[in-house]
Enzyme design. Structure first.
Site, PDB file in Angstrom:
ATOM      1  N   ARG A   1       0.783  -5.040  -4.956  1.00  0.00           N
ATOM      2  CA  ARG A   1       0.840  -4.961  -6.424  1.00  0.00           C
ATOM      3  C   ARG A   1       2.161  -5.512  -6.940  1.00  0.00           C
ATOM      4  O   ARG A   1       2.236  -6.013  -8.049  1.00  0.00           O
ATOM      5  CB  ARG A   1       0.590  -3.509  -6.863  1.00  0.00           C
ATOM      6  CG  ARG A   1       1.614  -2.527  -6.418  1.00  0.00           C
ATOM      7  CD  ARG A   1       1.114  -1.085  -6.498  1.00  0.00           C
ATOM      8  NE  ARG A   1       0.166  -0.756  -5.434  1.00  0.00           N
ATOM      9  CZ  ARG A   1      -0.437   0.420  -5.302  1.00  0.00           C
ATOM     10  NH1 ARG A   1      -0.212   1.381  -6.179  1.00  0.00           N
ATOM     11  NH2 ARG A   1      -1.281   0.629  -4.301  1.00  0.00           N
TER      12      ARG A   1
ATOM     13  N   LYS B   1       3.358   1.576   8.475  1.00  0.00           N
ATOM     14  CA  LYS B   1       1.985   2.024   8.728  1.00  0.00           C
ATOM     15  C   LYS B   1       1.870   2.590  10.146  1.00  0.00           C
ATOM     16  O   LYS B   1       2.647   2.205  11.019  1.00  0.00           O
ATOM     17  CB  LYS B   1       1.029   0.821   8.634  1.00  0.00           C
ATOM     18  CG  LYS B   1       0.794   0.316   7.234  1.00  0.00           C
ATOM     19  CD  LYS B   1      -0.181  -0.860   7.260  1.00  0.00           C
ATOM     20  CE  LYS B   1      -0.444  -1.393   5.870  1.00  0.00           C
ATOM     21  NZ  LYS B   1      -1.101  -0.446   4.965  1.00  0.00           N
TER      22      LYS B   1
HETATM   23  N1  BES Z   1      -2.743  -4.005   2.495  1.00  0.00           N
HETATM   24  C1  BES Z   1      -2.806  -2.627   2.202  1.00  0.00           C
HETATM   25  C2  BES Z   1      -4.211  -2.179   1.810  1.00  0.00           C
HETATM   26  C3  BES Z   1      -5.273  -2.224   2.871  1.00  0.00           C
HETATM   27  C4  BES Z   1      -5.456  -1.158   3.726  1.00  0.00           C
HETATM   28  C5  BES Z   1      -6.128  -3.288   2.956  1.00  0.00           C
HETATM   29  C6  BES Z   1      -6.462  -1.191   4.676  1.00  0.00           C
HETATM   30  C7  BES Z   1      -7.130  -3.316   3.894  1.00  0.00           C
HETATM   31  C8  BES Z   1      -7.304  -2.272   4.746  1.00  0.00           C
HETATM   32  C9  BES Z   1      -1.871  -2.275   1.038  1.00  0.00           C
HETATM   33  O1  BES Z   1      -0.732  -3.043   0.940  1.00  0.00           O
HETATM   34  C10 BES Z   1      -1.444  -0.860   1.246  1.00  0.00           C
HETATM   35  O2  BES Z   1      -0.848  -0.601   2.239  1.00  0.00           O
HETATM   36  N2  BES Z   1      -1.752  -0.005   0.286  1.00  0.00           N
HETATM   37  C11 BES Z   1      -1.422   1.376   0.386  1.00  0.00           C
HETATM   38  C12 BES Z   1      -1.000   1.843  -0.972  1.00  0.00           C
HETATM   39  C13 BES Z   1      -0.398   3.218  -0.985  1.00  0.00           C
HETATM   40  C14 BES Z   1       0.938   3.220  -0.274  1.00  0.00           C
HETATM   41  C15 BES Z   1      -0.222   3.678  -2.414  1.00  0.00           C
HETATM   42  C16 BES Z   1      -2.662   2.135   0.854  1.00  0.00           C
HETATM   43  O3  BES Z   1      -3.760   1.783   0.468  1.00  0.00           O
HETATM   44  O4  BES Z   1      -2.492   3.059   1.649  1.00  0.00           O
HETATM   45 ZN    ZN Z   2       0.850  -2.281   2.154  1.00  0.00          ZN
END
Ligand code: BES
Ligand code: ZN
Ligand code: ZN
Length: 494
Positions: free
Chosen positions: A347, A273
């Site tokens: 997931r 990230k």
């Molecule tokens: N934990 C994150 C989702 C999240 C983002 C929660 C911001 C709270 C605030 C999750 O694991 C994630 O990173 N999801 C990705 C999925 C994508 C790679 C398909 C996302 O939402 O960007």
């Molecule tokens: Zn994630």
């Protein structure tokens, strides 16, 4: 915090009253308060107070501290207005250097709210408002809240003493359970590792008399929980899989299964990230926190229900041993998964947990997860997203969430969305096509692991983490889900 109920006016360091905004009657209401306390409030203070929803005052009269808080118009009053007015009042009490506050419970009738509901709303909102995550402040100058006791009361002659007493107690349990979920969310990831959270659950289970089994890495290997293991393999902190069982119902009654995403830190892994905002990902276990909080509340409320809690706990880190984009992994039920993005890790671990849930033949299962940034983009902080295979269950959850003001909004789970996670090389892939329908796609991935039971997925990415505090919802972890789950469970027969 000690929370009690008194039949009639107790002795306290401060007194708190709610008032409607209803024109001339407000004067009568204040007269009643003066009479009850045996004081005379300064006329100007009374003239300046109209009971509006945003108004609250601290008055000093006859050697007493009196807090009055406006609820707004009577015909628009509901449980949420009560929570908000009560928490504005208790905020003032928290700023005083006093030990105890007496809080009068509203005797009024509200549409659809029982006296118990009113008392619960008032007491839970006090505890939620007084919450602070301040254990790491070492400075003596840090202003701590000195309040030690909340005494709720109503008129000596009330017909509702029994309901009020029960409602206050329930509110105390629900408020504290929500605060427990918040504590878990706010605890930094260097402390709140999978092992730390598993140990907290073990201790809680021993105290409240429910069963806890924690599977370690070796056992997960034996179980072939390939998704949990893959996400965890880049971290020095080993994964745990916590299974909780609370048996409050009859032996015959099928359990309600609650599943919580427990990513103790989500760096994104190799699909790392951006660094800005990454610190919030210590809260990527708020789904797990909600399940732990719901168990705490269910056990203390002695709910007559059988509950199973499933919490996969991992840390998602990049390292030489981390899983990679392109890896193909095998879930606990044999499903093969192409990992296109290691940041879509929630997931994966939930897939294993939902497949494992089948063995309990659930009455239904609900998973809670900070699953997609898309949930926050779509609905902001004010609604939790539901994706489900059972619309009736969603309706019940929506109703429960309306009552506790943890609102839920359903998104479709049409088969067209399912096609978006077909993979060229495995049974399924963990991301969809481009940025389309991110929250639904995540739900469709989970759906592939749900066999033969009714299920709702709740994406709490927008609601579990707050940026701007409101009346009784602080910044950072909100504890969302705990009260809604208990409300749902209580609203039906088991
Ligand atoms: N934990 C994150 C989702 C999240 C983002 C929660 C911001 C709270 C605030 C999750 O694991 C994630 O990173 N999801 C990705 C999925 C994508 C790679 C398909 C996302 O939402 O960007
Ligand atoms: Zn994630
Ligand atoms: Zn995550």
């Amino acid at each position: 915090m000690k929370v009690t109920y008194s039949k009639g006016l107790p002795k306290a360091d401060a007194y708190m009253f709610l008032c409607f905004e209803d024109g001339k009657k407000i004067k009568e209401r204040i007269k009643g308060i003066e009479k009850l306390l045996g004081v005379t409030i300064q006329k100007e203070s009374i003239d300046d107070f109209s009971g509006k929803e945003t108004e609250n005052d601290l008055l000093y009269a006859g050697g007493k501290r009196i807090i009055i808080s406006g609820v707004g118009a009577k015909d628009k009053c509901d449980l949420e207005k009560l929570r908000k007015a009560t928490s504005r009042g208790i905020k003032i009490a928290g700023q005083l250097k006093v030990d105890s506050v007496a809080i009068e419970i509203f005797e009024e009738d509200f549409k659809g709210c029982s006296p118990e509901d009113v008392a619960t709303a008032m007491s839970e909102s006090c505890l939620m408002r007084l919450y602070r995550f301040d254990k790491y402040f070492t400075s003596k100058d840090y202003e701590r809240i000195e309040l030690k006791q909340l005494v709720f009361f109503s008129g000596k002659d009330s017909k509702n003493h029994k309901h009020f007493e029960k409602g206050v107690k329930d509110g105390e349990i629900l408020g504290n359970a929500t605060n427990m979920a918040r504590d878990l969310g706010n605890e930094p990831a260097n402390i709140a590792t999978p092992e730390y959270i598993a140990n907290i659950v073990k201790k809680q289970g021993a105290k409240l008399n429910y069963k806890v089994k924690v599977f370690n890495k070796k056992e997960l290997e034996k179980m072939k929980a390939g998704c949990i293991l893959a996400v965890a393999q880049g971290s020095l902190n080993e994964p745990k899989f916590v299974v909780m069982e609370y048996n409050g119902g009859s032996a015959k009654s099928k359990p309600v299964v609650l599943v919580g995403k427990g990513v103790t830190f989500d760096s994104g892994g190799i699909s790392i990230k951006p660094s800005s905002g990454m610190e919030a990902m210590k809260m990527d276990m708020c789904g797990a926190g909600a399940v732990v909080g719901a168990f705490e509340a269910a056990a203390r409320l002695k709910l007559k229900v059988n509950l199973v809690g499933l919490i996969p706990l991992v840390e998602n880190m990049p390292s030489g041993s981390a899983f990679r984009p392109g890896d193909i992994i095998t879930a606990i039920n044999g499903t093969t998964v192409e990992v296109q993005n290691t940041d879509a890790e929630g997931r994966l671990i939930l897939g294993d947990a939902l497949a494992y849930a089948s063995k309990y033949k659930p009455k239904y299962a609900i998973d809670l997860a900070t699953l997609t940034g898309a949930a926050l983009i779509a609905l902001g902080h004010y609604a939790t997203i539901a994706v489900a295979n059972d619309d009736e269950l969603v309706k019940k959850l929506i109703a429960a969430g309306e009552k506790t003001y943890e609102r839920v909004w359903q998104l479709p789970s049409w088969e067209e969305y399912d096609k978006l996670i077909d993979s060229d090389v495995a049974d399924v892939t963990n991301v969809g096509k481009g940025r389309q329908a991110g929250s639904i796609v995540a739900g469709m991935f989970l759906k592939r692991f749900v066999k033969d039971y009714n299920w709702v997925h709740l994406d709490i990415a927008g609601t579990a983490m707050n940026t701007k505090p409101t009346e009784y919802i602080p910044s950072h972890a909100t504890g969302v889900g705990v009260r809604m789950l208990i409300e749902l469970i209580r609203s039906e027969k088991h």
